[in-house]
Design a protein around this motif. Structure first.
Motif, short mmCIF file in Angstrom:
data_model
loop_
_atom_site.label_atom_id
_atom_site.label_comp_id
_atom_site.label_asym_id
_atom_site.label_seq_id
_atom_site.Cartn_x
_atom_site.Cartn_y
_atom_site.Cartn_z
N THR A 159 13.65 6.92 1.62
CA THR A 159 12.31 6.34 1.81
C THR A 159 12.24 5.55 3.11
O THR A 159 13.13 4.76 3.42
CB THR A 159 11.94 5.43 0.62
OG1 THR A 159 11.98 6.20 -0.57
CG2 THR A 159 10.55 4.86 0.80
N LYS A 160 11.15 5.76 3.86
CA LYS A 160 10.92 5.03 5.11
C LYS A 160 9.81 3.99 4.98
O LYS A 160 9.71 3.08 5.80
CB LYS A 160 10.57 6.02 6.22
CG LYS A 160 11.70 7.00 6.55
CD LYS A 160 11.29 7.96 7.64
CE LYS A 160 12.43 8.94 7.94
NZ LYS A 160 12.06 9.93 8.99
N SER A 161 8.97 4.13 3.97
CA SER A 161 7.87 3.20 3.75
C SER A 161 8.40 1.83 3.32
O SER A 161 9.16 1.72 2.36
CB SER A 161 6.91 3.75 2.68
OG SER A 161 6.02 2.74 2.25
N LYS A 162 8.00 0.77 4.03
CA LYS A 162 8.45 -0.59 3.70
C LYS A 162 7.94 -1.02 2.33
O LYS A 162 8.67 -1.66 1.56
CB LYS A 162 7.98 -1.57 4.77
CG LYS A 162 8.65 -1.37 6.12
CD LYS A 162 8.16 -2.40 7.14
CE LYS A 162 8.86 -2.20 8.48
NZ LYS A 162 8.39 -3.19 9.49
N MET A 190 7.18 0.96 -0.22
CA MET A 190 7.90 1.70 -1.26
C MET A 190 9.32 1.19 -1.42
O MET A 190 9.86 1.16 -2.53
CB MET A 190 7.92 3.19 -0.90
CG MET A 190 8.20 4.11 -2.06
SD MET A 190 6.92 4.01 -3.32
CE MET A 190 7.75 4.72 -4.73
N GLU A 222 3.07 9.55 -0.64
CA GLU A 222 4.32 8.89 -1.01
C GLU A 222 4.53 8.90 -2.51
O GLU A 222 5.66 9.05 -2.99
CB GLU A 222 4.32 7.45 -0.48
CG GLU A 222 4.46 7.36 1.03
CD GLU A 222 4.19 5.96 1.56
OE1 GLU A 222 4.61 5.67 2.69
OE2 GLU A 222 3.55 5.16 0.85
N ARG A 273 0.85 -1.19 0.00
CA ARG A 273 0.00 0.00 0.00
C ARG A 273 0.89 1.24 0.00
O ARG A 273 1.67 1.45 0.94
CB ARG A 273 -0.91 0.00 1.24
CG ARG A 273 -1.87 -1.17 1.31
CD ARG A 273 -2.86 -1.15 0.16
NE ARG A 273 -3.68 0.04 0.18
CZ ARG A 273 -4.83 0.13 0.83
NH1 ARG A 273 -5.29 -0.89 1.54
NH2 ARG A 273 -5.51 1.25 0.80
N VAL A 274 0.78 2.03 -1.06
CA VAL A 274 1.56 3.26 -1.17
C VAL A 274 0.59 4.43 -1.17
O VAL A 274 -0.27 4.53 -2.05
CB VAL A 274 2.41 3.27 -2.46
CG1 VAL A 274 3.18 4.58 -2.58
CG2 VAL A 274 3.37 2.08 -2.47
N SER A 275 0.70 5.30 -0.19
CA SER A 275 -0.22 6.43 -0.08
C SER A 275 0.01 7.43 -1.21
O SER A 275 1.06 7.44 -1.86
CB SER A 275 -0.03 7.13 1.27
OG SER A 275 1.23 7.76 1.32
#
Length: 268
Positions: A42-45, A47, A13, A8-10
């Protein structure tokens, strides 16, 4: 579908990814180096996993759009096609900026829609909640008073008493039936024809219908405008726009419009 659930990528992001890649592309940095620099920030896993695959594919000579196609369910047709046109026409940085601006507007529109819906939803939930509490806990205590009266009660009072007795005696069963009906309804929405009629009906629901129409038309205008500005041909632009609108009533009309334009009709 499973990939879209796990990754899930907001929208925020996606905006950051587009803007950063646009800046680095305009500065003349190689694509592979740009992706590696974005990965470090990037901090999103989700992404990070996507960037791992993008870096691997681009290192092997693939176009960025071809690699992003693997994450079609995450980013959507619009994202992939705008980048594909930018790569083929040599205007990747410009198209990435268009894309970032479009995604930002989409996020702002979504926030406005949610804000507009919060008050009516709170009122509805409060109304049903209070009615439920009165019907289940208060009315049963005063029903004996009505029963002891030797007068004919108004029809509305009779209905209220019957409804209260029904909830009191069969409450768990009613909840179970409601849950089953909800599951069946969600399953039926997967059938395209039923989903079409449901989407068409939502456009004419009091209060909410106008919001749904305005949102769909706003998405249509912005998306079509951006795809045309990015260099996409008109028929393909209409098709991409159709794919970006979730309401099937509008989607079907746009697909039909694309076919008419392909035959030589004007877009108007």
């Amino acid at each position: 579908f499973l990939k879209s659930l796990l990754l899930r990528v907001s929208i925020q992001e996606q905006v950051i990814f587009s803007r950063h890649l646009a800046v680095m592309s305009k500065a003349g940095l190689p694509l592979i180096d740009s992706l590696k620099m974005i990965q470090k920030e990037t901090k999103s896993k989700a992404m990070l996993k996507i960037l791992d695959q993008l870096i691997k594919d681009v290192s092997n000579g693939q176009f960025l759009s071809a690699s992003l196609e693997k994450f079609h369910d995450v980013f959507g047709d619009l994202f992939v096609n705008i980048i594909r046109v930018g790569e083929s026409a040599g205007i990747l940085s410009e198209n990435l900026n268009y894309l970032a601006n479009e995604l930002k507007k989409k996020q702002e529109l979504r926030s406005k829609v949610i804000g507009a819906l919060i008050y009516p939803v709170i009122v509805l939930v409060a109304t049903f909640g209070i009615t439920g509490l009165l019907t289940i806990f208060i009315f049963p205590k005063i029903l004996p008073v009505f029963s002891s009266l030797n007068v004919k009660l108004p029809i509305t009072t009779q209905i209220l008493i019957a409804f209260s007795n029904l909830l009191t005696n069969y409450g768990p069963l009613i909840v179970l039936i409601a849950f089953v009906l909800l599951v069946i309804f969600l399953f039926l929405l997967r059938i395209k024809k039923i989903r079409f009629y449901f989407d068409y009906f939502t456009l004419y629901v009091p209060i909410f219908g106008k919001i749904f129409r305005d949102v769909s038309l706003s998405n249509f205008c912005r998306t079509l405008g951006m795809t045309l500005k990015s260099g996409v041909k008109v028929v393909e632009a209409i098709s991409i726009t159709a794919g970006s609108i979730p309401n099937l009533a509008y989607k079907n009309q746009l697909i039909q419009a694309a076919e008419e334009v392909k035959k030589g009709e004007t877009m108007a």
